[in-house]
Design a protein around this motif. Structure first.
Motif, mmCIF file in Angstrom:
data_model
loop_
_atom_site.group_PDB
_atom_site.id
_atom_site.type_symbol
_atom_site.label_atom_id
_atom_site.label_comp_id
_atom_site.label_asym_id
_atom_site.label_seq_id
_atom_site.Cartn_x
_atom_site.Cartn_y
_atom_site.Cartn_z
ATOM 1 N N VAL A 1 0.851 -1.300 -0.198
ATOM 2 C CA VAL A 1 0.046 0.072 -0.063
ATOM 3 C C VAL A 1 0.747 1.122 -0.031
ATOM 4 C CG1 VAL A 1 -1.754 1.274 1.251
ATOM 5 C CG2 VAL A 1 -1.860 -1.371 1.156
ATOM 6 N N ALA A 2 0.813 2.111 -0.888
ATOM 7 C CA ALA A 2 1.550 3.252 -1.085
ATOM 8 C C ALA A 2 1.361 4.301 0.200
ATOM 9 C CB ALA A 2 1.119 4.219 -2.111
ATOM 10 N N GLU A 3 2.268 4.837 0.705
ATOM 11 C CA GLU A 3 2.226 5.799 1.582
ATOM 12 C C GLU A 3 1.448 7.227 1.252
ATOM 13 O OE1 GLU A 3 3.061 5.280 4.572
ATOM 14 O OE2 GLU A 3 3.933 3.393 4.409
ATOM 15 N N LEU A 4 0.875 7.702 2.227
ATOM 16 C CA LEU A 4 -0.007 8.974 1.951
ATOM 17 C C LEU A 4 1.132 10.075 1.929
ATOM 18 C CD1 LEU A 4 -3.002 8.792 4.369
ATOM 19 C CD2 LEU A 4 -2.910 8.895 1.905
ATOM 20 N N PRO A 5 0.813 11.239 0.978
ATOM 21 C CA PRO A 5 1.755 12.165 0.822
ATOM 22 C C PRO A 5 1.592 12.960 2.080
ATOM 23 C CG PRO A 5 0.025 12.381 -0.699
ATOM 24 C CD PRO A 5 -0.067 10.839 -0.186
ATOM 25 N N PRO A 6 2.512 13.889 2.457
ATOM 26 C CA PRO A 6 2.315 14.751 3.660
ATOM 27 C C PRO A 6 1.257 15.604 3.293
ATOM 28 C CG PRO A 6 4.449 15.137 2.460
ATOM 29 C CD PRO A 6 3.724 14.040 1.869
ATOM 30 N N PRO A 7 0.738 16.159 4.234
ATOM 31 C CA PRO A 7 -0.509 17.016 4.232
ATOM 32 C C PRO A 7 -0.066 18.614 3.516
ATOM 33 C CG PRO A 7 -0.211 16.905 6.518
ATOM 34 C CD PRO A 7 0.727 15.824 5.864
ATOM 35 N N ASN A 8 -0.987 19.270 2.562
ATOM 36 C CA ASN A 8 -0.399 20.503 1.998
ATOM 37 C C ASN A 8 -1.697 21.515 2.365
ATOM 38 O OD1 ASN A 8 0.440 22.660 1.118
ATOM 39 N ND2 ASN A 8 0.960 21.364 -1.090
ATOM 40 N N PHE A 9 -1.657 22.345 3.115
ATOM 41 C CA PHE A 9 -3.064 23.289 3.176
ATOM 42 C C PHE A 9 -2.645 24.535 2.783
ATOM 43 C CE2 PHE A 9 -3.358 20.111 6.465
ATOM 44 C CZ PHE A 9 -4.473 19.161 5.883
ATOM 45 N N ALA A 10 -1.651 24.790 1.949
ATOM 46 C CA ALA A 10 -1.253 26.220 1.632
ATOM 47 C C ALA A 10 -2.084 27.114 0.956
ATOM 48 C CB ALA A 10 0.212 26.197 0.834
ATOM 49 N N VAL A 11 -2.876 26.295 -0.022
ATOM 50 C CA VAL A 11 -3.776 27.274 -0.727
ATOM 51 C C VAL A 11 -4.893 27.732 0.170
ATOM 52 C CG1 VAL A 11 -5.560 27.131 -2.684
ATOM 53 C CG2 VAL A 11 -3.574 25.935 -2.818
ATOM 54 N N GLN A 12 -5.297 26.969 1.104
ATOM 55 C CA GLN A 12 -6.575 27.496 2.042
ATOM 56 C C GLN A 12 -6.045 28.540 2.908
ATOM 57 O OE1 GLN A 12 -5.547 24.275 1.177
ATOM 58 N NE2 GLN A 12 -7.687 23.320 0.202
ATOM 59 N N GLU A 13 -4.751 28.270 3.372
ATOM 60 C CA GLU A 13 -4.129 29.208 4.334
ATOM 61 C C GLU A 13 -3.706 30.414 3.689
ATOM 62 O OE1 GLU A 13 -0.726 26.761 5.808
ATOM 63 O OE2 GLU A 13 -1.977 25.669 7.186
ATOM 64 N N ALA B 1 -13.015 25.664 3.944
ATOM 65 C CA ALA B 1 -12.317 25.094 2.928
ATOM 66 C C ALA B 1 -11.161 24.386 3.706
ATOM 67 C CB ALA B 1 -11.765 26.065 1.703
ATOM 68 N N LEU B 2 -10.653 25.122 4.806
ATOM 69 C CA LEU B 2 -9.239 24.737 5.190
ATOM 70 C C LEU B 2 -9.720 23.602 6.045
ATOM 71 C CD1 LEU B 2 -6.384 24.731 6.219
ATOM 72 C CD2 LEU B 2 -6.937 26.591 7.877
ATOM 73 N N ASP B 3 -10.789 23.573 6.814
ATOM 74 C CA ASP B 3 -11.411 22.794 7.647
ATOM 75 C C ASP B 3 -11.603 21.343 6.911
ATOM 76 O OD1 ASP B 3 -11.104 24.388 9.976
ATOM 77 O OD2 ASP B 3 -13.294 24.939 9.793
#
Length: 288
Positions: free
Chosen positions: A116-128, A205-207
């Motif tokens: 099973v592929a690992e999840l990429p790190p979260p990225n909330f730059a657009v919402q922030e 959107a961030l939530d």
């Protein structure tokens, strides 16, 4: 007495004459009979029985077969040294086919064990970034000087003529200022309300992005659990197949061709009994 002794001696001499080959004078008074011929012994023929210098030998071989078709000889048949006596061909072919099928199953199970592929790190730059922009615009609007809350005091002219001449114009200016102030306040309020709505939407959107990431993490953990369970199940299946393959290979090693160590003629094939599927036979060969 003297006459008796003389008579006896005369009789003895006459009886001994034939052995001395003497011809006594014939007695004219009483003729003497001719002696009987002595029979000669004839030699009987001697029959000599010739005994074999090479006594007959027999060789016994015990074989195990599944069916009588595995026996490659018959009683009375001539066999040569090294000739195959029994060969469990059908059983060997069946076991080899089972082993080949097990090899295919093991390869298929080994190939299906995908990670099973690992999840990429979260990225909330657009919402922030959207939230930061809206907050900045709101702060800029709050930093602008506020419009006067009340109009400038209205001074009435004492002179009636001046009052009649200038007061309407002044009143119009005051009214225009009030209208302008109200319009500016309305625009500012509308802009603030719009920015507040955009800020709420950006926060939502961030939530949502954070919630989606948490859901992905949860699903990923479930996938890992399912993967581990599937890998354990597949590993158990592979181990079971490997054990079956080892048993088959052990049986194949037991299946050997029985060859005659001597040359001769098959005298007898004796059935020694049967255990499970195996038939025990004894092959007796008269060695040449």
């Amino acid at each position: 007495m003297k006459e008796y002794i003389a008579t006896a001696l005369g009789a003895g001499v006459v009886g001994f004459l034939p052995f001395l080959n003497l011809n006594p004078q014939p007695n004219t008074l009483t003729p003497t009979p001719a002696p009987a011929p002595i029979p000669r012994l004839q030699k009987q023929p001697v029959i000599q029985l010739q005994q074999s210098t090479k006594p007959g030998k027999r060789h016994r071989i015990q074989v195990q077969v599944i069916s009588l078709n595995d026996l490659k000889i018959a009683e009375g048949a001539e066999v040569a040294a090294g000739q195959i006596i029994s060969d469990r061909t059908e059983e060997r072919e069946s076991l080899e086919a089972q082993r080949n099928q097990i090899d295919i199953s093991i390869k298929q199970l080994s190939a299906s064990m995908s990670q099973v592929a690992e999840l990429p790190p979260p990225n909330f730059a657009v919402q922030e970034a959207a939230i930061a922009r809206i907050k900045s615009e709101i702060e800029l609007m709050d930093g602008k000087p506020s419009l006067p809350a009340t109009p400038a005091p209205f001074f009435r002219f004492k002179d009636e003529k001046l009052r009649n001449l200038l007061e309407p114009e002044k009143m119009n200016k005051v009214a225009e200022g009030i209208r302008t102030e109200a319009s500016e306040r309305a625009k500012m309020s509308e802009t603030k309300a719009k920015l507040a709505l955009e800020l709420n939407q950006a926060i939502a959107a961030l939530d949502k992005a954070q919630s989606d990431h948490q859901h992905q993490q949860y699903q990923h953990s479930l996938n890992l659990i399912r993967q581990q369970s599937e890998m354990q199940r597949q590993q158990y299946q592979v181990a079971s197949l490997v054990a079956q393959k080892q048993q088959i290979e052990s049986k194949l090693r037991e299946i050997t061709q029985i060859k005659s160590p001597v040359a001769g003629q098959v005298r007898r094939i004796k059935n020694l009994g049967q255990k499970d599927r195996q038939i025990n036979l004894e092959v007796v060969i008269d060695v040449k």
